[in-house]
Design a protein around this motif. Structure first.
Motif, PDB file in Angstrom:
ATOM      1  N   GLU A  42       9.065 -44.021  32.064  1.00 18.15           N
ATOM      2  CA  GLU A  42       8.859 -44.595  30.735  1.00 18.15           C
ATOM      3  C   GLU A  42       7.397 -44.484  30.299  1.00 18.15           C
ATOM      4  O   GLU A  42       7.099 -44.525  29.122  1.00 18.15           O
ATOM      5  CB  GLU A  42       9.283 -46.067  30.704  1.00 18.15           C
ATOM      6  N   ARG A  43       6.478 -44.338  31.247  1.00 21.15           N
ATOM      7  CA  ARG A  43       5.048 -44.290  30.920  1.00 21.15           C
ATOM      8  C   ARG A  43       4.533 -42.863  30.738  1.00 21.15           C
ATOM      9  O   ARG A  43       3.386 -42.668  30.352  1.00 21.15           O
ATOM     10  CB  ARG A  43       4.238 -44.980  32.009  1.00 21.15           C
ATOM     11  N   THR A  44       5.337 -41.883  31.010  1.00 23.82           N
ATOM     12  CA  THR A  44       4.884 -40.502  30.918  1.00 23.82           C
ATOM     13  C   THR A  44       5.000 -39.988  29.493  1.00 23.82           C
ATOM     14  O   THR A  44       5.802 -40.471  28.707  1.00 23.82           O
ATOM     15  CB  THR A  44       5.666 -39.590  31.886  1.00 23.82           C
ATOM     16  N   SER A  45       4.187 -38.999  29.171  1.00 29.96           N
ATOM     17  CA  SER A  45       4.272 -38.387  27.847  1.00 29.96           C
ATOM     18  C   SER A  45       5.190 -37.163  27.880  1.00 29.96           C
ATOM     19  O   SER A  45       5.410 -36.534  26.857  1.00 29.96           O
ATOM     20  CB  SER A  45       2.876 -37.988  27.370  1.00 29.96           C
ATOM     21  N   ASP A  46       5.699 -36.830  29.040  1.00 28.86           N
ATOM     22  CA  ASP A  46       6.619 -35.704  29.171  1.00 28.86           C
ATOM     23  C   ASP A  46       8.028 -36.120  28.765  1.00 28.86           C
ATOM     24  O   ASP A  46       8.339 -37.302  28.660  1.00 28.86           O
ATOM     25  CB  ASP A  46       6.655 -35.208  30.619  1.00 28.86           C
ATOM     26  N   VAL A  62      17.509 -40.224  27.739  1.00 31.69           N
ATOM     27  CA  VAL A  62      16.403 -39.555  27.051  1.00 31.69           C
ATOM     28  C   VAL A  62      15.226 -40.516  27.108  1.00 31.69           C
ATOM     29  O   VAL A  62      15.355 -41.690  26.762  1.00 31.69           O
ATOM     30  CB  VAL A  62      16.740 -39.229  25.579  1.00 31.69           C
ATOM     31  N   ILE A  63      14.094 -40.025  27.534  1.00 28.98           N
ATOM     32  CA  ILE A  63      12.893 -40.864  27.674  1.00 28.98           C
ATOM     33  C   ILE A  63      12.345 -41.240  26.286  1.00 28.98           C
ATOM     34  O   ILE A  63      12.457 -40.445  25.357  1.00 28.98           O
ATOM     35  CB  ILE A  63      11.857 -40.113  28.527  1.00 28.98           C
ATOM     36  N   PRO A  64      11.756 -42.419  26.155  1.00 30.10           N
ATOM     37  CA  PRO A  64      11.236 -42.840  24.851  1.00 30.10           C
ATOM     38  C   PRO A  64      10.176 -41.913  24.256  1.00 30.10           C
ATOM     39  O   PRO A  64      10.059 -41.819  23.031  1.00 30.10           O
ATOM     40  CB  PRO A  64      10.627 -44.220  25.139  1.00 30.10           C
ATOM     41  N   SER A  65       9.412 -41.192  25.090  1.00 26.05           N
ATOM     42  CA  SER A  65       8.366 -40.300  24.563  1.00 26.05           C
ATOM     43  C   SER A  65       8.932 -39.177  23.702  1.00 26.05           C
ATOM     44  O   SER A  65       8.174 -38.484  23.016  1.00 26.05           O
ATOM     45  CB  SER A  65       7.532 -39.711  25.704  1.00 26.05           C
ATOM     46  N   VAL A  66      10.237 -39.016  23.684  1.00 20.71           N
ATOM     47  CA  VAL A  66      10.860 -37.992  22.853  1.00 20.71           C
ATOM     48  C   VAL A  66      10.495 -38.206  21.382  1.00 20.71           C
ATOM     49  O   VAL A  66      10.363 -37.245  20.625  1.00 20.71           O
ATOM     50  CB  VAL A  66      12.399 -37.943  23.065  1.00 20.71           C
ATOM     51  N   GLY A  71       9.741 -36.359  16.965  1.00 22.05           N
ATOM     52  CA  GLY A  71       9.944 -37.119  15.734  1.00 22.05           C
ATOM     53  C   GLY A  71      11.316 -37.772  15.692  1.00 22.05           C
ATOM     54  O   GLY A  71      11.625 -38.524  14.771  1.00 22.05           O
ATOM     55  N   TYR A  72      12.140 -37.498  16.699  1.00 22.89           N
ATOM     56  CA  TYR A  72      13.485 -38.087  16.782  1.00 22.89           C
ATOM     57  C   TYR A  72      13.514 -39.076  17.943  1.00 22.89           C
ATOM     58  O   TYR A  72      12.983 -38.799  19.012  1.00 22.89           O
ATOM     59  CB  TYR A  72      14.553 -37.006  16.999  1.00 22.89           C
ATOM     60  N   SER A  73      14.167 -40.206  17.734  1.00 25.39           N
ATOM     61  CA  SER A  73      14.194 -41.271  18.737  1.00 25.39           C
ATOM     62  C   SER A  73      15.253 -41.018  19.805  1.00 25.39           C
ATOM     63  O   SER A  73      16.090 -40.117  19.673  1.00 25.39           O
ATOM     64  CB  SER A  73      14.485 -42.610  18.056  1.00 25.39           C
ATOM     65  N   GLN A  74      15.213 -41.874  20.830  1.00 24.74           N
ATOM     66  CA  GLN A  74      16.270 -41.853  21.846  1.00 24.74           C
ATOM     67  C   GLN A  74      17.622 -42.041  21.165  1.00 24.74           C
ATOM     68  O   GLN A  74      18.583 -41.330  21.461  1.00 24.74           O
ATOM     69  CB  GLN A  74      16.081 -43.002  22.840  1.00 24.74           C
ATOM     70  N   GLN A  75      17.694 -43.018  20.273  1.00 25.44           N
ATOM     71  CA  GLN A  75      18.967 -43.324  19.610  1.00 25.44           C
ATOM     72  C   GLN A  75      19.474 -42.136  18.801  1.00 25.44           C
ATOM     73  O   GLN A  75      20.686 -41.894  18.751  1.00 25.44           O
ATOM     74  CB  GLN A  75      18.824 -44.573  18.718  1.00 25.44           C
ATOM     75  N   ASP A  76      18.561 -41.391  18.155  1.00 22.82           N
ATOM     76  CA  ASP A  76      18.973 -40.190  17.424  1.00 22.82           C
ATOM     77  C   ASP A  76      19.674 -39.218  18.368  1.00 22.82           C
ATOM     78  O   ASP A  76      20.698 -38.620  18.022  1.00 22.82           O
ATOM     79  CB  ASP A  76      17.762 -39.488  16.794  1.00 22.82           C
TER      80      ASP A  76
END
Length: 181
Positions: A42-46, A62-66, A71-76
């Motif tokens: 969760e802390r990575t930018s990858d 899908v990691i939150p950094s997505v 520009g699209y969220s995990q939920q997307d």
């Protein structure tokens, strides 16, 4: 005979209880390790993702950094199983399809993704196929890294090298022209 059966039953019961207790301890350790892994991820930018192809096509993680990368969220991604395919540059879609073919699995590939804002983002991805007990591909687990800045620098260097080569040829012509005159 009856005493032997009773003692044997108690020994079997105690052995089973001990195994259950050990299994419970292993489950707790596994759960703690999974929790730590998720905290690191969760802390990575990858990008880190898992996509299930069967029985239903969907992202399972899908990691939150997505969001910052695409520009699209995990939920997307969870709502639209085809989102990652849709945002890959059309010219790179055949490459995306080949990522888990034999010989390509685990190799890094650079893809162009179209950010929600419309800008091109270069992502280096590496996927591993997830297989069922029969060896059939049922999903994909992968990682990706935003390499846009490095790609832009590479392209600029390529342009500078080309300009240098042209200037070198022009200089050579001028020098040769001067020696003829």
């Amino acid at each position: 005979g009856l005493l032997f059966v009773a003692i044997s039953t108690i020994v079997i019961f105690l052995a089973a209880w001990r195994e259950l207790k050990l299994e419970h301890r292993y489950q707790l350790k596994l759960s703690a390790a999974e929790s730590q892994l998720h905290q690191v991820a969760e802390r990575t930018s990858d990008l880190v993702y898992t996509f299930q192809r069967q029985p239903e096509r969907r992202f399972t993680y899908v990691i939150p950094s997505v969001l910052s990368i695409t520009g699209y969220s995990q939920q997307d991604h969870y709502r639209d199983a085809e989102l990652s395919y849709k945002i890959v540059h059309p010219e790179d879609r055949p490459l995306l399809d080949s990522l888990i073919e034999p010989g390509n699995e685990g190799k890094p590939f650079k893809l162009r993704w179209i950010h929600k804002s419309g800008k091109i983002v270069y992502i280096e991805v590496s996927n591993v196929a997830l297989r069922d007990e029969h060896g059939n591909i049922v999903g994909v687990s992968g990682m990706g890294r935003d390499v846009t800045q490095a790609e832009i620098a590479r392209q600029e260097l390529e342009h500078l090298n080309h300009a240098y080569a042209v200037l070198w040829q022009v200089n050579k012509l001028i020098v040769n022209q001067g020696s003829v005159a």
